[in-house]
Design a protein around this motif. Structure first.
Motif, PDB file in Angstrom:
ATOM      1  N   GLY A 331      28.400   2.241  27.411  1.00  0.00           N
ATOM      2  CA  GLY A 331      28.292   1.861  26.001  1.00  0.00           C
ATOM      3  C   GLY A 331      28.980   2.875  25.102  1.00  0.00           C
ATOM      4  N   VAL A 332      29.806   2.378  24.185  1.00  0.00           N
ATOM      5  CA  VAL A 332      30.484   3.222  23.203  1.00  0.00           C
ATOM      6  C   VAL A 332      29.850   2.940  21.840  1.00  0.00           C
ATOM      7  N   VAL A 333      29.330   3.984  21.194  1.00  0.00           N
ATOM      8  CA  VAL A 333      28.706   3.801  19.878  1.00  0.00           C
ATOM      9  C   VAL A 333      29.778   3.858  18.793  1.00  0.00           C
ATOM     10  N   VAL A 361      27.949  -6.639  22.525  1.00  0.00           N
ATOM     11  CA  VAL A 361      27.949  -5.729  21.371  1.00  0.00           C
ATOM     12  C   VAL A 361      26.518  -5.665  20.836  1.00  0.00           C
ATOM     13  N   PHE A 362      25.843  -4.559  21.114  1.00  0.00           N
ATOM     14  CA  PHE A 362      24.489  -4.383  20.595  1.00  0.00           C
ATOM     15  C   PHE A 362      24.574  -3.771  19.198  1.00  0.00           C
ATOM     16  N   HIS A 363      23.794  -4.324  18.290  1.00  0.00           N
ATOM     17  CA  HIS A 363      23.786  -3.832  16.910  1.00  0.00           C
ATOM     18  C   HIS A 363      22.705  -2.774  16.734  1.00  0.00           C
ATOM     19  N   ALA A 364      22.940  -1.847  15.804  1.00  0.00           N
ATOM     20  CA  ALA A 364      21.911  -0.856  15.442  1.00  0.00           C
ATOM     21  C   ALA A 364      21.793  -0.871  13.921  1.00  0.00           C
ATOM     22  N   ASN A 376      24.521  -0.446   7.942  1.00  0.00           N
ATOM     23  CA  ASN A 376      23.215  -0.178   7.336  1.00  0.00           C
ATOM     24  C   ASN A 376      22.539   1.017   8.008  1.00  0.00           C
ATOM     25  N   GLY A 377      23.357   1.926   8.561  1.00  0.00           N
ATOM     26  CA  GLY A 377      22.765   3.080   9.231  1.00  0.00           C
ATOM     27  C   GLY A 377      23.856   3.869   9.924  1.00  0.00           C
ATOM     28  N   GLY A 378      23.471   5.010  10.509  1.00  0.00           N
ATOM     29  CA  GLY A 378      24.456   5.923  11.098  1.00  0.00           C
ATOM     30  C   GLY A 378      25.155   5.353  12.311  1.00  0.00           C
ATOM     31  N   ARG A 379      24.346   4.972  13.300  1.00  0.00           N
ATOM     32  CA  ARG A 379      24.948   4.349  14.479  1.00  0.00           C
ATOM     33  C   ARG A 379      24.938   2.851  14.212  1.00  0.00           C
ATOM     34  N   VAL A 380      26.105   2.252  14.175  1.00  0.00           N
ATOM     35  CA  VAL A 380      26.238   0.876  13.703  1.00  0.00           C
ATOM     36  C   VAL A 380      26.164  -0.112  14.861  1.00  0.00           C
ATOM     37  N   LEU A 381      26.984   0.101  15.882  1.00  0.00           N
ATOM     38  CA  LEU A 381      27.061  -0.817  17.014  1.00  0.00           C
ATOM     39  C   LEU A 381      27.151  -0.002  18.298  1.00  0.00           C
ATOM     40  N   CYS A 382      26.826  -0.637  19.414  1.00  0.00           N
ATOM     41  CA  CYS A 382      27.079  -0.012  20.718  1.00  0.00           C
ATOM     42  C   CYS A 382      27.743  -1.074  21.590  1.00  0.00           C
ATOM     43  N   VAL A 383      29.040  -0.909  21.801  1.00  0.00           N
ATOM     44  CA  VAL A 383      29.811  -1.878  22.590  1.00  0.00           C
ATOM     45  C   VAL A 383      29.630  -1.512  24.054  1.00  0.00           C
ATOM     46  N   THR A 384      28.987  -2.397  24.807  1.00  0.00           N
ATOM     47  CA  THR A 384      28.566  -2.057  26.164  1.00  0.00           C
ATOM     48  C   THR A 384      29.225  -2.995  27.169  1.00  0.00           C
ATOM     49  N   ALA A 397      35.112  -1.545  27.250  1.00  0.00           N
ATOM     50  CA  ALA A 397      34.332  -1.225  26.040  1.00  0.00           C
ATOM     51  C   ALA A 397      35.255  -0.754  24.921  1.00  0.00           C
ATOM     52  N   LEU A 398      36.254   0.053  25.271  1.00  0.00           N
ATOM     53  CA  LEU A 398      37.161   0.569  24.232  1.00  0.00           C
ATOM     54  C   LEU A 398      38.058  -0.530  23.679  1.00  0.00           C
ATOM     55  N   SER A 399      38.472  -1.469  24.542  1.00  0.00           N
ATOM     56  CA  SER A 399      39.368  -2.521  24.043  1.00  0.00           C
ATOM     57  C   SER A 399      38.640  -3.392  23.016  1.00  0.00           C
ATOM     58  N   VAL A 400      37.343  -3.609  23.229  1.00  0.00           N
ATOM     59  CA  VAL A 400      36.578  -4.379  22.238  1.00  0.00           C
ATOM     60  C   VAL A 400      36.289  -3.516  21.000  1.00  0.00           C
ATOM     61  N   SER A 401      35.998  -2.240  21.224  1.00  0.00           N
ATOM     62  CA  SER A 401      35.704  -1.327  20.103  1.00  0.00           C
ATOM     63  C   SER A 401      36.881  -1.256  19.128  1.00  0.00           C
ATOM     64  N   GLU A 402      38.098  -1.236  19.685  1.00  0.00           N
ATOM     65  CA  GLU A 402      39.291  -1.163  18.823  1.00  0.00           C
ATOM     66  C   GLU A 402      39.396  -2.369  17.909  1.00  0.00           C
ATOM     67  N   LYS A 403      38.974  -3.529  18.427  1.00  0.00           N
ATOM     68  CA  LYS A 403      39.161  -4.770  17.665  1.00  0.00           C
ATOM     69  C   LYS A 403      38.101  -4.966  16.587  1.00  0.00           C
ATOM     70  N   ILE A 404      37.011  -4.220  16.674  1.00  0.00           N
ATOM     71  CA  ILE A 404      35.971  -4.330  15.648  1.00  0.00           C
ATOM     72  C   ILE A 404      36.365  -3.411  14.501  1.00  0.00           C
ATOM     73  N   SER A 405      36.270  -3.907  13.269  1.00  0.00           N
ATOM     74  CA  SER A 405      36.693  -3.016  12.183  1.00  0.00           C
ATOM     75  C   SER A 405      35.633  -2.906  11.095  1.00  0.00           C
ATOM     76  N   PHE A 406      35.483  -1.699  10.601  1.00  0.00           N
ATOM     77  CA  PHE A 406      34.775  -1.445   9.333  1.00  0.00           C
ATOM     78  C   PHE A 406      35.282  -0.110   8.830  1.00  0.00           C
ATOM     79  N   HIS A 407      35.187   0.075   7.526  1.00  0.00           N
ATOM     80  CA  HIS A 407      35.755   1.271   6.920  1.00  0.00           C
ATOM     81  C   HIS A 407      35.068   2.532   7.453  1.00  0.00           C
ATOM     82  N   GLY A 408      35.871   3.494   7.920  1.00  0.00           N
ATOM     83  CA  GLY A 408      35.316   4.780   8.345  1.00  0.00           C
ATOM     84  C   GLY A 408      34.742   4.789   9.749  1.00  0.00           C
TER      85      GLY A 408
END
Ligand code: AMP
Ligand code: GLY
Length: 422
Positions: A331-333, A361-364, A376-384, A397-408
């Motif tokens: 899982g990549v947070v 993609v687990f949400h936090a 809505n918090g520090g750790r936003v998602l955990c792509v597992t 996990a990284l290939s999906v993480s790259e495709k998810i976007s939010f500022h910062g």
């Protein structure tokens, strides 16, 4: 059956997701949950925020079993309160949860039960604490006694840092009541692992092993966080280390808690330091599942989680075995801008459509605002992701993480490196 999961992080999303797959579960409620649990089939969020509201809900909705995710309600006695009302709930009573809610309690318990851990002293007086630091020298570790949301441990590489930590906690009151008492312990070296089991008061059912990555940046640089990623299994936990941990750590906890009149029921997490000579020492106990360790662990769990929890509540964990996917889960947070100091909220998240049966993609820290999912918090998602090995799981996990976007968006690209080195 109807299940209530208490909490709203990535760990609780993974627990709810797994429970919702049980053929005997009709509905999983999550209190308060997050945007991810709201989107999950068979799962519904309920906006409940204290123990009385949870008891009312469990009673009126005829909830069969409640499962508690985080440590705070356990230390506040949620299990004691539910049991008093005759409601079934899985977790330790408050006195047993002190293994996590008081570091001084945990250290004394370990000393009394011959559980290996670092040498320590406990102080409420700053002068005595300073004298101890001066006598011991650095590196040394200063820990707030109480719950501090992962911020209560200062690993001081110099004596000055340790003295500053003592002043911050005992003189300036920088951690509030949690830091009004401190534990100061020897600095340990080696490799860390998360060893998590289920306990029914008497019997032990080990879950899959895992390893967390606590620093914000690649190569274990930057500040400590709640955890930036995890993978399972952890190869550092060899069959020998596994057997030794059960014998030297977990069994003595079960016996010691029983003798104390507060049998431990629930998930128990031992944070271990494994030295090069293969000796083990306990860094900490948590009386709950780890976050983010739970996300990869639940990806690998093939047994019905409901059945395991029922056995635990019936004191029959010795009659069941757990089955695991042989593959690696990793899982990549994805963390918010300015995490961990002051995570920004309200950034719109664009999720990728790249999920398949090997990625979840687990949400936090997420919520719905105007039908948009926002941070809505520090750790936003955990792509597992699951893969044949650590590399494959990480790539996915990284290939999906790259495709998810939010500022910062911040994330590490080296989760699992230690397993590869091993
Ligand atoms: P804890 O919450 O007690 O597990 O501490 C958080 C983190 O601080 C651990 O995961 C370790 O990385 C580090 N830590 C805690 N205790 C020690 C110790 N005695 N020696 C070295 N590092 C430690
Ligand atoms: N990942 C560390 C914890 O849950 O405490």
């Amino acid at each position: 059956m109807k299940i209530l999961v208490v909490g709203g992080g990535g760990r609780e999303h993974a627990i709810a997701w797994r429970l919702a797959q049980s053929p005997r579960v009709s509905k999983v409620f999550v209190a308060p949950g997050n945007a991810g649990t709201q989107l999950e089939d068979g799962v519904q969020n309920v906006p409940l925020n204290n123990i009385d509201e949870l008891i009312n809900f469990a009673t009126t909705e005829n909830i069969d079993i409640t499962v508690v995710g985080p440590e705070a309600p356990l230390s506040e006695g949620i299990v004691d309160a539910f049991e008093k009302k005759g409601l079934r709930i899985f977790g330790p009573v408050a006195l047993a949860a002190q293994l996590e809610s008081s570091k001084d309690f945990a250290k004394r318990f370990m000393a009394e039960n011959n559980i290996p851990t670092a040498e320590y002293g406990t102080f409420i007086d700053a002068n005595e604490a300073h004298a101890y630091v001066s006598r011991k020298g650095a590196p040394i570790v200063v820990k707030a006694d109480g719950l501090a949301a992962g911020k209560g441990v200062i690993v001081a590489m110099t004596e000055q840092e340790a003295h500053d930590a003592v002043d911050m906690m005992l003189v300036e009151n920088g951690m509030g009541v949690a830091g009004a008492k401190v534990v100061i312990e020897d600095f340990l070296t080696g490799e860390e692992a998360s060893f998590i089991v289920m306990i029914d008061g008497e019997h032990i059912l080990p879950l899959a092993t895992s390893q967390d990555h606590k620093r914000l940046l690649n190569d274990d640089q930057g500040p400590n966080t709640g955890g930036m990623g995890a993978y399972s299994p952890a190869p550092v936990v060899t069959p020998e280390i596994h057997a030794k941990t059960i014998k030297e750590v977990i069994s003595p906890v079960v016996t010691g808690m029983k003798h104390a009149g507060t049998p431990f029921v629930g998930f128990l997490y031992a944070g271990l330091m494994i030295a090069p000579d293969q000796s083990i020492k306990v860094l900490e106990f948590n009386c709950r599942l780890g976050d983010p360790e739970t996300q990869p662990i639940m990806m690998r769990l093939k047994s019905d989680l409901l059945v395991l929890i029922e056995h635990a509540l019936n004191r029959t964990l010795n009659q069941v075995e757990s089955e695991w996917d042989n593959r690696t889960a990793l899982g990549v947070v994805l963390a918010a801008k300015d995490y961990p100091e002051s995570p920004r909220k309200g950034d719109v998240i664009r999720l990728s459509a790249a999920e398949n049966k090997n990625v979840h993609v687990f949400h936090a820290g997420t919520s719905f605002v105007d039908e948009k999912i926002v941070t809505n918090g520090g750790r936003v998602l955990c792509v597992t992701a699951l893969g044949e090995n650590v590399n494959q799981a990480r790539e996915l996990a990284l290939s999906v993480s790259e495709k998810i976007s939010f500022h910062g968006k911040q994330y590490r690209t080296d989760i699992g490196n230690r397993a590869i080195k091993n």
